[in-house]
Design an enzyme around this catalytic site. Structure first.
Site, PDB file in Angstrom:
ATOM      1  N   ASN A   1       0.866  -1.181   0.000  1.00 11.22           N
ATOM      2  CA  ASN A   1       0.000   0.000   0.000  1.00 11.22           C
ATOM      3  C   ASN A   1       0.898   1.226   0.000  1.00 11.22           C
ATOM      4  O   ASN A   1       1.477   1.574   1.022  1.00 11.22           O
ATOM      5  CB  ASN A   1      -0.895  -0.023   1.256  1.00 11.22           C
ATOM      6  CG  ASN A   1      -1.767   1.220   1.347  1.00 11.22           C
ATOM      7  OD1 ASN A   1      -1.918   1.951   0.372  1.00 11.22           O
ATOM      8  ND2 ASN A   1      -2.342   1.447   2.520  1.00 11.22           N
TER       9      ASN A   1
ATOM     10  N   LYS B   1       0.042   4.222  -0.384  1.00  9.03           N
ATOM     11  CA  LYS B   1      -0.660   5.392   0.179  1.00  9.03           C
ATOM     12  C   LYS B   1      -0.447   6.605  -0.736  1.00  9.03           C
ATOM     13  O   LYS B   1      -0.270   6.453  -1.930  1.00  9.03           O
ATOM     14  CB  LYS B   1      -0.210   5.665   1.615  1.00  9.03           C
ATOM     15  CG  LYS B   1      -0.203   4.394   2.462  1.00  9.03           C
ATOM     16  CD  LYS B   1      -0.071   4.668   3.938  1.00  9.03           C
ATOM     17  CE  LYS B   1       0.085   3.352   4.689  1.00  9.03           C
ATOM     18  NZ  LYS B   1      -0.139   3.469   6.109  1.00  9.03           N
TER      19      LYS B   1
ATOM     20  N   HIS C   1      -9.745   0.773   4.115  1.00 10.43           N
ATOM     21  CA  HIS C   1      -8.454   0.883   4.810  1.00 10.43           C
ATOM     22  C   HIS C   1      -8.631   1.763   6.056  1.00 10.43           C
ATOM     23  O   HIS C   1      -9.438   2.696   6.059  1.00 10.43           O
ATOM     24  CB  HIS C   1      -7.391   1.479   3.882  1.00 10.43           C
ATOM     25  CG  HIS C   1      -6.028   1.476   4.500  1.00 10.43           C
ATOM     26  ND1 HIS C   1      -5.583   2.504   5.300  1.00 10.43           N
ATOM     27  CD2 HIS C   1      -5.037   0.551   4.484  1.00 10.43           C
ATOM     28  CE1 HIS C   1      -4.362   2.208   5.730  1.00 10.43           C
ATOM     29  NE2 HIS C   1      -4.014   1.038   5.251  1.00 10.43           N
TER      30      HIS C   1
ATOM     31  N   GLU D   1      -7.040   4.171   7.190  1.00 10.69           N
ATOM     32  CA  GLU D   1      -6.963   5.631   6.983  1.00 10.69           C
ATOM     33  C   GLU D   1      -8.216   6.172   6.315  1.00 10.69           C
ATOM     34  O   GLU D   1      -8.637   7.302   6.565  1.00 10.69           O
ATOM     35  CB  GLU D   1      -5.695   5.971   6.174  1.00 10.69           C
ATOM     36  CG  GLU D   1      -4.458   5.822   7.053  1.00 10.69           C
ATOM     37  CD  GLU D   1      -3.230   5.278   6.340  1.00 10.69           C
ATOM     38  OE1 GLU D   1      -3.171   5.341   5.103  1.00 10.69           O
ATOM     39  OE2 GLU D   1      -2.334   4.772   7.041  1.00 10.69           O
TER      40      GLU D   1
ATOM     41  N   GLU E   1      -5.984  -5.447  10.143  1.00  4.53           N
ATOM     42  CA  GLU E   1      -4.984  -4.412  10.405  1.00  4.53           C
ATOM     43  C   GLU E   1      -5.335  -3.664  11.684  1.00  4.53           C
ATOM     44  O   GLU E   1      -6.140  -2.719  11.660  1.00  4.53           O
ATOM     45  CB  GLU E   1      -4.962  -3.418   9.242  1.00  4.53           C
ATOM     46  CG  GLU E   1      -4.583  -4.026   7.920  1.00  4.53           C
ATOM     47  CD  GLU E   1      -4.003  -2.964   7.010  1.00  4.53           C
ATOM     48  OE1 GLU E   1      -2.786  -3.015   6.786  1.00  4.53           O
ATOM     49  OE2 GLU E   1      -4.737  -2.075   6.577  1.00  4.53           O
TER      50      GLU E   1
ATOM     51  N   GLY F   1       1.697   1.841  10.795  1.00  2.50           N
ATOM     52  CA  GLY F   1       2.620   2.974  10.735  1.00  2.50           C
ATOM     53  C   GLY F   1       3.233   3.353  12.068  1.00  2.50           C
ATOM     54  O   GLY F   1       3.802   4.434  12.210  1.00  2.50           O
TER      55      GLY F   1
ATOM     56  N   SER G   1       2.820  -2.490  10.351  1.00  3.10           N
ATOM     57  CA  SER G   1       4.259  -2.435  10.601  1.00  3.10           C
ATOM     58  C   SER G   1       4.992  -3.735  10.295  1.00  3.10           C
ATOM     59  O   SER G   1       5.942  -4.097  11.000  1.00  3.10           O
ATOM     60  CB  SER G   1       4.533  -1.980  12.047  1.00  3.10           C
ATOM     61  OG  SER G   1       4.019  -0.684  12.252  1.00  3.10           O
TER      62      SER G   1
HETATM   63  C1  PEP Z   1      -1.059  -0.117   5.832  1.00  4.98           C
HETATM   64  O1  PEP Z   1      -0.982   0.970   5.294  1.00  4.98           O
HETATM   65  O2  PEP Z   1      -2.024  -0.852   5.603  1.00  4.98           O
HETATM   66  C2  PEP Z   1      -0.003  -0.525   6.754  1.00  4.98           C
HETATM   67  C3  PEP Z   1      -0.098  -1.691   7.345  1.00  4.98           C
HETATM   68  O3  PEP Z   1       1.027   0.342   6.944  1.00  4.98           O
HETATM   69  P1  PEP Z   1       2.421   0.000   7.702  1.00  4.98           P
HETATM   70  O4  PEP Z   1       2.931  -1.278   7.123  1.00  4.98           O
HETATM   71  O5  PEP Z   1       3.305   1.182   7.414  1.00  4.98           O
HETATM   72  O6  PEP Z   1       2.098  -0.145   9.147  1.00  4.98           O
END
Ligand code: PEP
Length: 258
Positions: A13, A15, A99, A101, A169, A175, A215
């Site tokens: 992703n 973003k 997602h 976000e 998630e 993040g 992460s």
């Molecule tokens: C994500 O954007 O779905 C995500 C898991 O980000 P990160 O791996 O940076 O935590």
């Protein structure tokens, strides 16, 4: 179907990141150099929408492109939206929906997620539907209840479960550098699979691919992927680095699939 028969799936992703040049470099230097068996691992990346065409053109055939979001409307007077029909027409086979976000920064509701899933299904678009709890909810012992509510909300939008991947998630892990432990992720994936079994069917539950996101790094990927109910990852930050290739390699070399 045992976990051994579920094809692993990893999504990058990206973003709202990247320039024309940095994305070109990422495709050429990382993705096009990744070596993996497409019978074992499916790899998908999601650039911003204006980069989709160039990424599709540059990528080797073994990596697919996803949209990061899809409209809950069809075509028409909906400024700024990209419809499921338009993604399909552009030969984009995948989209992320809901997602963290989208939900937490842009206020996307469970009802909107359900509408988006219905739109994706109506044109045969594959969707990675994201769910996850906040830290306070986990600490209050509400994780399964929160996930159940999110799953219940889009259940009736699905006609073809083979076109759905669920991404677990936890919001507190996205993040933040705080990857869920393999035990916590596995326990939660197990709950999600049990929800699918109870609410859809045992067959769909056994075939459902459930990604972990939050992460994930090349260091944490091997142990996570060895868990029986973890079928892949949704990767944010690390998918913008050379490390993404190592995550793909860790999956390809894992022993969790035959
Ligand atoms: C994500 O954007 O779905 C995500 C898991 O980000 P990160 O791996 O940076 O935590």
């Amino acid at each position: 179907m045992e976990s051994a028969q579920r094809k692993m799936i990893v999504g990058g992703n990206w973003k709202s990141n990247g320039t024309v040049q940095s994305i070109k470099d990422l495709v050429n230097d990382v993705l096009n150099k990744a070596e993996f068996d497409t019978e074992r691992v499916e790899v998908i990346v999601a650039p911003i929408s204006i980069h989709i065409a160039s990424v599709k053109a540059l990528l080797k055939e073994n990596v697919k492109v996803a949209a990061q979001n899809v409209s809950e409307t069809g075509n028409g007077a909906f400024t700024g939206e990209i419809s499921a029909e338009q993604l399909k027409d552009f030969d984009v086979q995948w989209t992320y929906i809901g997602h963290s976000e989208r939900r937490n920064v842009f206020g996307e509701t469970d009802a909107q997620v359900a509408n988006k899933v219905a739109k994706a299904q109506s044109v045969g678009l594959n969707a990675i539907v994201c769910i996850g709890e906040h830290l306070e909810q986990r600490e209050a012992g509400e994780t399964n209840m929160v996930l159940k509510k999110m799953l219940d909300a889009f259940k009736d939008s699905v006609k073809d479960w083979s076109k759905i991947v669920i991404a677990y998630e936890p919001v507190w892990a996205i993040g933040t550098g705080k990857t869920a432990s393999p035990a916590i992720a596995e326990e939660t994936h197990k709950y999600i699979r049990s929800w699918v079994k109870e609410n859809v069917s045992e067959e769909v539950a056994n075939g459902m691919r459930i990604q972990y996101g939050g992460s994930v790094t090349a260091a944490t990927a091997p142990e996570l992927i060895s868990q029986p109910n973890i079928d892949g990852f949704l990767v944010g930050g690390a998918s913008l680095k050379a490390e993404f290739k190592d995550i793909i390699t860790a999956m390809n070399n894992s022993e969790s699939t035959a």
